[in-house]
Design a protein around this motif. Structure first.
Motif, PDB file in Angstrom:
ATOM      1  N   ALA A  24       5.396 -91.152 -32.504  1.00 40.57           N
ATOM      2  CA  ALA A  24       5.909 -89.867 -32.991  1.00 40.57           C
ATOM      3  C   ALA A  24       6.117 -89.901 -34.505  1.00 40.57           C
ATOM      4  O   ALA A  24       5.831 -88.917 -35.203  1.00 40.57           O
ATOM      5  N   TYR A  25       6.588 -91.047 -35.018  1.00 38.74           N
ATOM      6  CA  TYR A  25       6.853 -91.142 -36.455  1.00 38.74           C
ATOM      7  C   TYR A  25       5.555 -91.099 -37.264  1.00 38.74           C
ATOM      8  O   TYR A  25       5.428 -90.315 -38.209  1.00 38.74           O
ATOM      9  N   TRP A  26       4.579 -91.931 -36.905  1.00 35.21           N
ATOM     10  CA  TRP A  26       3.354 -92.003 -37.696  1.00 35.21           C
ATOM     11  C   TRP A  26       2.458 -90.792 -37.500  1.00 35.21           C
ATOM     12  O   TRP A  26       1.605 -90.508 -38.340  1.00 35.21           O
ATOM     13  N   ARG A  27       2.645 -90.077 -36.405  1.00 31.19           N
ATOM     14  CA  ARG A  27       1.914 -88.814 -36.247  1.00 31.19           C
ATOM     15  C   ARG A  27       2.552 -87.690 -37.050  1.00 31.19           C
ATOM     16  O   ARG A  27       2.015 -86.584 -37.110  1.00 31.19           O
ATOM     17  N   GLY A  28       3.697 -87.977 -37.632  1.00 25.89           N
ATOM     18  CA  GLY A  28       4.391 -86.962 -38.418  1.00 25.89           C
ATOM     19  C   GLY A  28       3.825 -86.774 -39.809  1.00 25.89           C
ATOM     20  O   GLY A  28       4.440 -86.094 -40.636  1.00 25.89           O
ATOM     21  N   TYR A  29       2.668 -87.378 -40.081  1.00 28.25           N
ATOM     22  CA  TYR A  29       2.014 -87.180 -41.374  1.00 28.25           C
ATOM     23  C   TYR A  29       1.005 -86.035 -41.274  1.00 28.25           C
ATOM     24  O   TYR A  29       0.371 -85.843 -40.242  1.00 28.25           O
ATOM     25  N   LYS A  30       0.865 -85.308 -42.368  1.00 27.83           N
ATOM     26  CA  LYS A  30      -0.027 -84.149 -42.389  1.00 27.83           C
ATOM     27  C   LYS A  30      -1.492 -84.586 -42.348  1.00 27.83           C
ATOM     28  O   LYS A  30      -1.828 -85.763 -42.494  1.00 27.83           O
ATOM     29  N   THR A  31      -2.363 -83.610 -42.174  1.00 29.39           N
ATOM     30  CA  THR A  31      -3.801 -83.854 -42.259  1.00 29.39           C
ATOM     31  C   THR A  31      -4.128 -84.388 -43.649  1.00 29.39           C
ATOM     32  O   THR A  31      -3.648 -83.850 -44.654  1.00 29.39           O
ATOM     33  N   LYS A 319       5.314 -84.908 -43.091  1.00 28.83           N
ATOM     34  CA  LYS A 319       5.736 -83.533 -42.878  1.00 28.83           C
ATOM     35  C   LYS A 319       7.232 -83.407 -43.142  1.00 28.83           C
ATOM     36  O   LYS A 319       8.009 -84.264 -42.727  1.00 28.83           O
ATOM     37  N   PRO A 320       7.636 -82.356 -43.843  1.00 31.90           N
ATOM     38  CA  PRO A 320       9.078 -82.191 -44.102  1.00 31.90           C
ATOM     39  C   PRO A 320       9.834 -81.922 -42.813  1.00 31.90           C
ATOM     40  O   PRO A 320       9.354 -81.216 -41.921  1.00 31.90           O
TER      41      PRO A 320
END
Length: 520
Positions: A24-31, A319-320
């Motif tokens: 969940a944390y590392w998927r929280g980065y934008k494209t 992502k903010p």
């Protein structure tokens, strides 16, 4: 007349992906944002101080990018040939870089011309960096030497020539201002102390070393080379703690997150692997378009920057977090408000109004309702249903078999339709959830179209595929039964035979009887 009941599609459990906190944390980065550079990107380094700009070394230039800028805010291009390994000092004011011609250039971030130039290497310098005292620079080159330089006087302090191949990576200790290490293509990592005239420790990695990294505490060392990432305990004389082999090609770069709890490795196999530094297991991975040469994570873990062999810079931002505005919650009605009237029983004089529920039937249900069996089967053999929801296709076949119209629905088909049917059956008959129904379908197809076997090469090929699939499945089942038999034998061997009470007292039963009589 009774109302039509739609076909019941049996629901099967799906194996979902395990979502961990790391996922969940590392998927929280934008494209990622992609920036094209002039050549392969050999180094990315973040400034240790806000606003955390980063230096990108590619071809004969060093570009400084802002955190969110897609164009360089500054460029250093005073190189005759390729530049290498631009690295910030701890205060973010100075930048040092090696070059193809063998000289080392020191830049002021606010200026453009080099402040100092260190000449001493006879071949390209691929690794440079600052010691933690901020006044000395170490370097390693293709002339097999590792040198130490004084910034104020621009002179060489000491030169070590202990490597027997190109020196391509290195880093300095943040705990001791005199300690730095270098990695070489001679498969070794050497630890140097500026107060001594030779290396104080040599670690054998086993493959050409592409990247080295020291933990902030200075006690653990990570080396990368070949497909291996290895962790060493420096305080125990370079003892190997763990060897990781999670990449398929050469590992080219390493970095740590701000807390030191996650280790990142980039490789020519186009993947970035993220490890936990407690268990050293892969907790997440990123996939990129081409081979990865360099990797960096911002000091606050807000940005991941990856440099690739085709000159593309991939930038991912965190992502903010959505801020929940504190608002006064409106008072909700009491629970009794919602359940009011549920138990009310209508009286004889009451007039009850019921809202009719409109049921929308799917295409195959409409065709089954009008007894068009063949068209209903055609409807569920369309690609969207056949490929993505095969359970619907099988459910309709099962319903047709229940009605006794499956044989008529399968009969009278042309070569293309038979090919489609046999392809579906051959592909799905080995799945346990579909096997009972599709075995019946396969039997009917074989009975109906047996007279036309040999007339179409396409249909014959599909029959052979079906035969091969069923034959393989039978072989698998036989092997599984053999394995089960072996396991039963092993379990029977391991089972302890417990002696019964009669067996335990068989030898001394007469004595116990006599003693009992004497006591009485």
């Amino acid at each position: 007349m009774a109302t039509y009941k739609p076909v019941v599609v049996q629901a099967f459990p799906k194996l979902g992906e395990r979502i961990t906190k790391d996922t969940a944390y590392w998927r929280g980065y934008k494209t990622p944002v992609q920036i094209k550079e002039f050549g392969a990107i050999n180094k990315i380094d973040f400034s240790p101080v806000p606003p955390y700009n980063y230096a990108v070394t590619a071809s004969s230039r060093i570009h400084i990018y802002g955190r969110y800028s897609q164009e360089p805010i500054k460029t250093f291009s005073r190189f005759k040939d390729a530049a290498y390994c631009a690295t910030y000092r701890d205060d973010g004011n100075l930048l040092v870089a090696g070059s193809e011609e063998g000289s080392i250039h020191l830049f002021d971030v606010s200026g453009r011309a080099p402040l100092r130039q260190f000449d001493g290497h006879t071949k390209p310098v691929h690794v440079v960096g600052f010691l933690s005292d901020k006044y000395r620079v170490f370097s390693g080159g293709d002339d097999y030497s590792s040198n130490l330089w004084d910034i104020a006087s621009a002179t060489e302090i000491v030169s070590y020539s202990e490597h027997t191949d190109y020196v391509r990576c290195g880093c300095a200790s943040k705990v001791n201002a005199d300690v730095f290490l270098t990695g070489s293509y001679d498969h070794t990592v050497k630890l140097f102390d500026a107060r001594t005239k030779s290396s104080v420790m040599t670690i054998e990695h086993g493959q050409p070393v592409e990247s080295v990294l020291l933990f902030p505490s200075g006690g653990l060392l990570v080396s990368a080379g070949g497909r291996y990432v290895k962790v060493w305990d420096v305080l125990k004389g370079g003892q190997l703690l763990v060897s990781l082999k999670n990449h398929h090609k050469t590992v080219t770069c390493l970095c740590l997150n701000s807390s030191g709890q996650r280790l990142l490795s980039g490789s020519l196999d186009r993947h970035v692997k993220i490890y936990s530094t407690t268990s050293y297991k892969v907790v997440h991975s990123f996939n990129y378009a081409t081979s990865i040469l360099s990797l960096a994570l911002s000091p606050e873990d807000e940005t991941i920057v990856v440099g690739m062999t085709n000159g593309v810079l991939s930038v991912k931002h965190k992502k903010p977090e959505e801020r929940k505005e504190k608002s006064q919650k409106k008072r909700q009605p009491a629970y009794r408000t919602y359940v009011k009237g549920r138990t009310y029983m209508p009286k004889q004089e009451d007039f009850c109004v019921s809202k009719p529920v409109k049921r929308v039937l799917r295409k195959y249900d409409k065709l089954l309702k009008s007894f068009q069996s063949s068209k209903a089967l055609d409807a569920v053999l369309e690609p969207p249903i056949r490929l993505y929801t095969p359970e619907v296709t099988v459910a309709v076949m099962q319903e047709l078999h229940r009605r006794g119209t499956l044989r008529s629905a399968l009969a009278g088909r042309d070569e293309k339709q038979i090919n489609l049917l046999l392809t579906f059956v051959a592909r799905r008959v080995i799945e346990p959830r579909f096997t009972p129904v599709l075995v019946t379908v396969a039997d009917m197809i074989t009975d109906i179209y047996q007279p036309v076997v040999g007339q179409s090469a396409i249909v014959d090929r599909q029959f052979l595929r079906l035969q091969e699939a069923i034959g393989k499945e039978i072989d698998y089942q036989e092997e599984l039964l053999e394995v089960l038999g072996m396991m039963d034998t092993l379990f029977a061997t391991f089972t302890e035979k417990r002696a019964t009470y009669l067996e335990e007292n068989k030898s001394n039963g007469l004595t116990e009887t006599i003693e009992t009589n004497m006591n009485n």
